[in-house]
Design a protein around this motif. Structure first.
Motif, PDB file in Angstrom:
ATOM      1  N   PHE A  43       1.087  -0.974  -0.205  1.00  0.00           N
ATOM      2  CA  PHE A  43      -0.175   0.199  -0.204  1.00  0.00           C
ATOM      3  C   PHE A  43       0.614   1.493  -0.009  1.00  0.00           C
ATOM      4  CE2 PHE A  43      -3.573  -2.619   2.252  1.00  0.00           C
ATOM      5  CZ  PHE A  43      -4.202  -2.676   0.992  1.00  0.00           C
ATOM      6  N   TYR A  44       1.869   1.269   0.669  1.00  0.00           N
ATOM      7  CA  TYR A  44       3.151   2.386   0.820  1.00  0.00           C
ATOM      8  C   TYR A  44       3.393   2.962  -0.481  1.00  0.00           C
ATOM      9  CZ  TYR A  44       6.409   5.457   2.507  1.00  0.00           C
ATOM     10  OH  TYR A  44       7.356   6.505   2.660  1.00  0.00           O
ATOM     11  N   ALA A  45       3.804   1.352  -0.836  1.00  0.00           N
ATOM     12  CA  ALA A  45       4.441   1.840  -2.440  1.00  0.00           C
ATOM     13  C   ALA A  45       3.471   2.755  -3.819  1.00  0.00           C
ATOM     14  CB  ALA A  45       4.865   0.434  -3.179  1.00  0.00           C
ATOM     15  N   TRP A  46       2.243   2.226  -3.101  1.00  0.00           N
ATOM     16  CA  TRP A  46       0.995   3.482  -4.232  1.00  0.00           C
ATOM     17  C   TRP A  46       1.200   4.819  -3.978  1.00  0.00           C
ATOM     18  CZ3 TRP A  46      -1.539   1.623  -8.207  1.00  0.00           C
ATOM     19  CH2 TRP A  46      -1.458   0.195  -8.572  1.00  0.00           C
ATOM     20  N   THR A  55       3.526   5.166  -7.024  1.00  0.00           N
ATOM     21  CA  THR A  55       2.797   4.242  -8.167  1.00  0.00           C
ATOM     22  C   THR A  55       2.235   5.779  -8.729  1.00  0.00           C
ATOM     23  OG1 THR A  55       3.361   2.078  -6.988  1.00  0.00           O
ATOM     24  CG2 THR A  55       1.390   3.021  -9.568  1.00  0.00           C
ATOM     25  N   MET A  56       0.949   6.077  -7.746  1.00  0.00           N
ATOM     26  CA  MET A  56      -0.001   7.221  -7.714  1.00  0.00           C
ATOM     27  C   MET A  56       0.278   8.078  -8.428  1.00  0.00           C
ATOM     28  SD  MET A  56      -2.844   5.260  -7.908  1.00  0.00           S
ATOM     29  CE  MET A  56      -3.537   6.504  -8.738  1.00  0.00           C
ATOM     30  N   TRP A  57       1.656   9.204  -8.400  1.00  0.00           N
ATOM     31  CA  TRP A  57       2.419   9.781  -7.740  1.00  0.00           C
ATOM     32  C   TRP A  57       2.910   9.945  -9.847  1.00  0.00           C
ATOM     33  CZ3 TRP A  57       5.721  11.100  -3.604  1.00  0.00           C
ATOM     34  CH2 TRP A  57       5.559  11.169  -2.663  1.00  0.00           C
ATOM     35  N   GLY A  58       3.083   8.928  -9.783  1.00  0.00           N
ATOM     36  CA  GLY A  58       3.478   9.075 -11.277  1.00  0.00           C
ATOM     37  C   GLY A  58       2.852   8.385 -12.088  1.00  0.00           C
ATOM     38  N   LEU A  59       1.694   8.346 -12.058  1.00  0.00           N
ATOM     39  CA  LEU A  59       0.627   7.991 -13.006  1.00  0.00           C
ATOM     40  C   LEU A  59      -0.388   9.406 -12.796  1.00  0.00           C
ATOM     41  CD1 LEU A  59      -1.569   4.773 -12.085  1.00  0.00           C
ATOM     42  CD2 LEU A  59      -0.172   5.216 -13.895  1.00  0.00           C
ATOM     43  N   ASP A  60      -0.420  10.188 -11.847  1.00  0.00           N
ATOM     44  CA  ASP A  60      -1.030  11.217 -12.145  1.00  0.00           C
ATOM     45  C   ASP A  60      -0.146  12.569 -12.940  1.00  0.00           C
ATOM     46  OD1 ASP A  60      -2.734  10.802 -10.161  1.00  0.00           O
ATOM     47  OD2 ASP A  60      -2.034  12.026  -8.453  1.00  0.00           O
ATOM     48  N   ALA A  61       1.417  11.789 -12.547  1.00  0.00           N
ATOM     49  CA  ALA A  61       2.410  12.795 -13.729  1.00  0.00           C
ATOM     50  C   ALA A  61       1.868  12.113 -15.580  1.00  0.00           C
ATOM     51  CB  ALA A  61       3.713  12.447 -13.726  1.00  0.00           C
ATOM     52  N   ALA A  62       1.589  11.464 -15.650  1.00  0.00           N
ATOM     53  CA  ALA A  62       1.192  10.346 -16.793  1.00  0.00           C
ATOM     54  C   ALA A  62      -0.143  11.689 -17.752  1.00  0.00           C
ATOM     55  CB  ALA A  62       1.448   9.247 -16.821  1.00  0.00           C
ATOM     56  N   TYR A  65     -11.254   9.738 -10.518  1.00  0.00           N
ATOM     57  CA  TYR A  65     -10.868   8.311 -10.291  1.00  0.00           C
ATOM     58  C   TYR A  65      -9.755   8.505  -9.123  1.00  0.00           C
ATOM     59  CZ  TYR A  65      -9.245   4.222  -9.560  1.00  0.00           C
ATOM     60  OH  TYR A  65      -7.773   2.710  -9.170  1.00  0.00           O
ATOM     61  N   SER A  66      -8.924   8.652  -9.749  1.00  0.00           N
ATOM     62  CA  SER A  66      -7.116   9.406  -8.652  1.00  0.00           C
ATOM     63  C   SER A  66      -7.578  10.156  -7.268  1.00  0.00           C
ATOM     64  CB  SER A  66      -6.219   9.756  -9.553  1.00  0.00           C
ATOM     65  OG  SER A  66      -5.262  10.193  -8.624  1.00  0.00           O
ATOM     66  N   GLU A  67      -8.027  10.985  -7.390  1.00  0.00           N
ATOM     67  CA  GLU A  67      -8.203  11.937  -5.500  1.00  0.00           C
ATOM     68  C   GLU A  67      -8.874  10.927  -4.908  1.00  0.00           C
ATOM     69  OE1 GLU A  67      -9.336  15.556  -6.671  1.00  0.00           O
ATOM     70  OE2 GLU A  67      -8.254  16.287  -8.433  1.00  0.00           O
ATOM     71  N   PRO A  68     -10.069  10.492  -5.174  1.00  0.00           N
ATOM     72  CA  PRO A  68     -10.280   9.481  -4.306  1.00  0.00           C
ATOM     73  C   PRO A  68      -9.954   8.347  -3.668  1.00  0.00           C
ATOM     74  CG  PRO A  68     -12.203   9.644  -6.007  1.00  0.00           C
ATOM     75  CD  PRO A  68     -10.800  10.944  -6.279  1.00  0.00           C
ATOM     76  N   TRP A  69      -9.800   7.344  -5.008  1.00  0.00           N
ATOM     77  CA  TRP A  69      -8.339   6.261  -4.839  1.00  0.00           C
ATOM     78  C   TRP A  69      -7.353   6.075  -4.197  1.00  0.00           C
ATOM     79  CZ3 TRP A  69      -4.232   3.814  -5.166  1.00  0.00           C
ATOM     80  CH2 TRP A  69      -3.988   2.139  -4.749  1.00  0.00           C
ATOM     81  N   GLN A  70      -6.921   7.689  -4.290  1.00  0.00           N
ATOM     82  CA  GLN A  70      -5.977   7.968  -3.773  1.00  0.00           C
ATOM     83  C   GLN A  70      -6.039   7.715  -1.695  1.00  0.00           C
ATOM     84  OE1 GLN A  70      -2.324   9.426  -5.049  1.00  0.00           O
ATOM     85  NE2 GLN A  70      -3.991  10.472  -7.178  1.00  0.00           N
ATOM     86  N   ARG A  71      -6.829   8.828  -1.101  1.00  0.00           N
ATOM     87  CA  ARG A  71      -7.389   9.005   0.556  1.00  0.00           C
ATOM     88  C   ARG A  71      -8.019   8.038   0.765  1.00  0.00           C
ATOM     89  NH1 ARG A  71      -9.786  13.130  -2.260  1.00  0.00           N
ATOM     90  NH2 ARG A  71     -12.264  12.370  -2.378  1.00  0.00           N
ATOM     91  N   TRP A  72      -8.289   6.928  -0.259  1.00  0.00           N
ATOM     92  CA  TRP A  72      -8.896   5.618   0.117  1.00  0.00           C
ATOM     93  C   TRP A  72      -7.538   4.715   0.697  1.00  0.00           C
ATOM     94  CZ3 TRP A  72     -12.919   5.698   3.166  1.00  0.00           C
ATOM     95  CH2 TRP A  72     -13.699   6.199   3.217  1.00  0.00           C
TER      96      TRP A  72
END
Length: 170
Positions: free
Chosen positions: A23-26, A30-37, A133-140
């Motif tokens: 979970f920590y890696a995401w 991971t999510m920061w990288g996807l947000d930058a793409a 998708y990304s913002e709520p997914w990252q919060r949870w």
């Protein structure tokens, strides 16, 4: 029973650490990288990762963590290690409610909805879909990460309490 306690305690720590690390890696990469793409790329990549995560390597840590913690708590209790039993049991319960059930009720349905999105799509629409998708997914996922961290800490504290109860008096 006592002879099984140490190996079970170490397995509890290992499983708790593995799922926390997942979970920590995401959260921190991971999510920061996807947000930058580009959003179309992020959506397609997340769809691929979500499709691949249900596998035999992931399942033991995800589903097995509360099981091993509860079994360790039971063995600790039967070995008269009540403090360790409470800590292992609390870790199992916290993980079960705050990570596993949260995933089943929130994160997985979000992932399944995202899987239905067809890419590529118009750039502004892709950006909207990804942000929704990304913002709520990252919060949870942050909640799951914190819960998993607490689980790991409780397993560590339980092991420390075992070491203290076995240490000779000074």
């Amino acid at each position: 029973m006592t002879r099984f306690l140490k190996p079970l305690a170490l397995l509890s720590l290992l499983f708790s650490g593995a799922i926390f690390g997942f979970f920590y890696a995401w959260v921190c990469s991971t999510m920061w990288g996807l947000d930058a793409a580009a959003p179309n790329t992020a959506i397609a990549a997340m769809q691929a990762m979500n499709a691949s995560v249900r596998n035999a390597a992931f399942a033991p840590a995800f589903f097995g963590t509360p099981v091993i913690l509860f079994v360790t708590a039971l063995v600790a209790w039967r070995s008269r290690e009540s403090r360790a039993a409470l800590l292992f049991g609390a870790g199992g319960l916290i993980y079960l409610l705050g990570a596993l059930i949260l995933t089943v009720l929130v994160s997985s349905p979000m992932n399944e909805d995202l899987a239905l999105v067809e890419t590529p799509m118009e750039a502004s629409r892709a950006r909207e879909v990804w942000q929704d998708y990304s913002e709520p997914w990252q919060r949870w996922n942050t909640v799951r990460t914190i819960v998993s961290c607490v689980t790991l800490l409780l397993a560590g504290l339980a092991i420390l309490s075992l070491n203290r109860s076995r240490a000779p008096a000074t």
